[in-house]
Write a protein that holds these residues in place. Structure first.
Motif, short mmCIF file in Angstrom:
data_model
loop_
_atom_site.label_atom_id
_atom_site.label_comp_id
_atom_site.label_asym_id
_atom_site.label_seq_id
_atom_site.Cartn_x
_atom_site.Cartn_y
_atom_site.Cartn_z
N LEU A 1 30.79 47.32 48.25
CA LEU A 1 31.75 47.16 49.20
C LEU A 1 31.84 48.44 49.86
O LEU A 1 31.70 48.54 51.10
CB LEU A 1 33.00 46.82 48.70
CG LEU A 1 33.20 45.60 48.38
CD1 LEU A 1 34.40 45.07 47.52
CD2 LEU A 1 33.06 44.37 49.42
N SER A 2 31.80 49.50 49.36
CA SER A 2 32.01 50.82 50.00
C SER A 2 30.81 51.09 50.76
O SER A 2 30.63 52.04 51.75
CB SER A 2 32.38 52.08 48.94
OG SER A 2 31.37 52.14 48.24
N ALA A 3 29.74 50.56 50.18
CA ALA A 3 28.41 50.92 51.24
C ALA A 3 28.12 49.84 52.24
O ALA A 3 27.33 49.81 52.89
CB ALA A 3 27.03 50.92 50.04
N GLY A 4 29.19 48.86 52.45
CA GLY A 4 29.04 48.10 53.54
C GLY A 4 28.49 46.83 53.40
O GLY A 4 27.95 46.06 54.31
N MET A 5 28.11 46.58 51.99
CA MET A 5 27.45 45.21 51.83
C MET A 5 28.56 44.20 51.41
O MET A 5 29.55 44.21 50.87
CB MET A 5 26.29 45.60 50.82
CG MET A 5 25.12 45.82 51.61
SD MET A 5 23.76 46.00 50.30
CE MET A 5 24.06 46.99 49.13
N ASN A 6 27.87 42.90 51.45
CA ASN A 6 28.76 41.79 50.86
C ASN A 6 28.25 41.37 49.50
O ASN A 6 27.29 40.94 49.40
CB ASN A 6 28.63 40.54 51.72
CG ASN A 6 29.17 41.00 53.11
OD1 ASN A 6 30.28 40.96 53.51
ND2 ASN A 6 27.86 41.35 54.02
N PRO A 7 29.07 41.45 48.51
CA PRO A 7 28.69 41.13 47.07
C PRO A 7 28.71 39.48 46.96
O PRO A 7 29.64 39.00 47.43
CB PRO A 7 29.51 41.88 45.99
CG PRO A 7 30.74 42.33 47.11
CD PRO A 7 30.52 42.11 48.48
N GLU B 1 40.97 46.38 41.29
CA GLU B 1 41.23 47.45 42.40
C GLU B 1 40.52 47.12 43.63
O GLU B 1 40.17 48.02 44.35
CB GLU B 1 40.67 48.68 41.73
CG GLU B 1 41.38 49.42 40.77
CD GLU B 1 40.83 50.37 39.95
OE1 GLU B 1 39.80 50.96 40.19
OE2 GLU B 1 41.71 50.82 38.61
N ILE B 2 40.00 45.83 43.72
CA ILE B 2 39.28 45.35 44.92
C ILE B 2 40.65 44.96 45.94
O ILE B 2 41.34 44.05 45.48
CB ILE B 2 38.49 44.13 44.85
CG1 ILE B 2 37.18 44.68 43.77
CG2 ILE B 2 37.88 43.64 46.30
CD1 ILE B 2 36.44 45.68 44.32
N THR B 3 40.56 45.41 47.15
CA THR B 3 41.88 45.06 47.83
C THR B 3 41.85 43.79 48.57
O THR B 3 40.62 43.25 48.75
CB THR B 3 42.02 46.13 48.98
OG1 THR B 3 41.15 46.13 49.85
CG2 THR B 3 42.23 47.68 48.42
N ALA B 4 42.86 43.33 49.31
CA ALA B 4 42.89 42.05 49.76
C ALA B 4 41.89 42.00 51.11
O ALA B 4 41.25 41.14 51.37
CB ALA B 4 44.39 41.86 50.38
N GLU B 5 41.92 43.44 51.67
CA GLU B 5 41.18 43.57 52.71
C GLU B 5 39.69 43.52 52.34
O GLU B 5 38.83 42.81 53.21
CB GLU B 5 41.39 44.94 53.39
CG GLU B 5 41.11 45.02 54.87
CD GLU B 5 41.60 46.42 55.62
OE1 GLU B 5 40.94 47.46 55.27
OE2 GLU B 5 42.72 46.69 55.73
N GLN B 6 39.32 43.99 51.41
CA GLN B 6 37.99 44.03 50.87
C GLN B 6 37.62 42.77 50.70
O GLN B 6 36.24 42.28 50.67
CB GLN B 6 37.70 44.87 49.56
CG GLN B 6 37.85 46.42 50.08
CD GLN B 6 37.83 47.35 48.75
OE1 GLN B 6 38.37 46.96 47.82
NE2 GLN B 6 36.80 48.22 48.85
N MET B 7 38.46 41.79 50.18
CA MET B 7 38.03 40.39 49.58
C MET B 7 37.29 39.64 50.73
O MET B 7 36.83 38.57 50.59
CB MET B 7 39.38 39.69 49.22
CG MET B 7 39.82 39.89 47.72
SD MET B 7 38.15 39.77 46.59
CE MET B 7 37.87 38.29 46.59
N ALA B 8 37.62 39.94 52.03
CA ALA B 8 37.09 39.37 53.17
C ALA B 8 35.53 39.31 52.97
O ALA B 8 35.00 38.72 53.81
CB ALA B 8 37.46 39.88 54.40
#
Ligand code: PEP
Length: 252
Positions: free
Chosen positions: A118-124, A154-161
């Motif tokens: 996620l921090s690298a800008g990829m979709n897991p 520790e994955i945020t709601a925003e990151q869940m997108a």
């Protein structure tokens, strides 16, 4: 409205020539169809660059099958997220049951990888699923809860997108045994309920949850017709363009 996502996990198959042939056949086959789902191919590391070139200009997106959680370093034989990004990967499969069982990956390790992707800008594409023994011992929901809670720590709601979940009952992977649509839907609904507990209704309602485990053109329609099944992670049937396209055309 969630868009369905069909991803093909090539596993440890296909040298360069076979990768060119398969990705070109897929690109050609899809070019005359109106594709209304997301299509991803996940070749082995050695073929990523080649496949990227072949699929250019098509609807097909590129993914990897694994990565390390560190940015770089002395980790012989490993591949880092920025390397995958630089070769055109938008997606990365993490926590596949083969990684968990054969290579001993834990929920904690998978969590680190998800954070890094996620921090690298990829979709897991985050895989979860129970073994046959766990299903028979009636602990499926406990196992799924643990994998989801620990994997998404520790994955945020925003990151869940950006996170895709893939429910893959281990007993259905590469075995020809598919979970019945009702069995799969039951677990998918449970996962969405868990996501609602963790992130609320709106986020949970938008998360794509794929099903994986012996998906084929002839069972895809019914599986993909379930309300909480938003696509498929496909192993064996993605190694032939015709059968992968058969699954893609079943997507809603
Ligand atoms: C997989 O490995 O993710 C998978 C679902 O494999 P198969 O379709 O062959 O069961």
């Amino acid at each position: 409205m969630r868009k369905q996502v069909i991803a093909g996990n090539w596993k440890m198959f296909n040298d360069i020539q076979a990768s060119v042939d398969l990705s070109a056949a897929l690109k050609n086959g899809l070019s005359s169809l109106s594709v209304n789902c997301e299509v991803i191919v996940c070749p082995p590391f050695t073929a990523l660059d080649t496949v990227r070139t072949v699929i250019k200009g098509s609807v097909i997106k590129l993914g990897a099958q694994n990565m390390h959680f560190e940015e770089s370093g002395a980790f012989t034989g490993e591949i880092a997220a920025p390397m995958l990004k630089s070769v055109g990967c938008e997606y990365v499969i993490l926590g596949h049951s083969e990684r968990r069982t054969i290579f001993g990956e834990t929920d904690q390790l998978i969590n680190k990888k998800i954070k890094k992707a996620l921090s690298a800008g990829m979709n897991p594409i985050f895989c979860i699923g129970e073994t046959l023994q766990e299903r028979e011992s009636n602990v499926t929901f406990d196992v799924i809860r643990r994998q989801v809670v620990e994997g998404l720590k520790e994955i945020t709601a925003e990151q869940m997108a950006k996170v895709i979940l893939a429910y893959e009952p281990v007993w259905a992977i590469g075995t020809g045994k598919t979970a019945s649509p009702a069995q799969a839907q039951e677990v998918h609904a449970f996962i969405r309920g868990l996501l609602t507990e963790l992130y609320g209704n709106t986020v949970a309602g938008n998360v794509v949850i794929q099903y994986g485990g012996s998906v084929k053109p002839d069972n895809a329609n019914e599986l993909l017709g379930q309300p909480d099944i938003d696509g498929a992670l496909v192993g064996g049937a993605c190694l032939k363009a015709e059968s992968f396209i058969g699954i893609i055309t079943a997507a809603k």
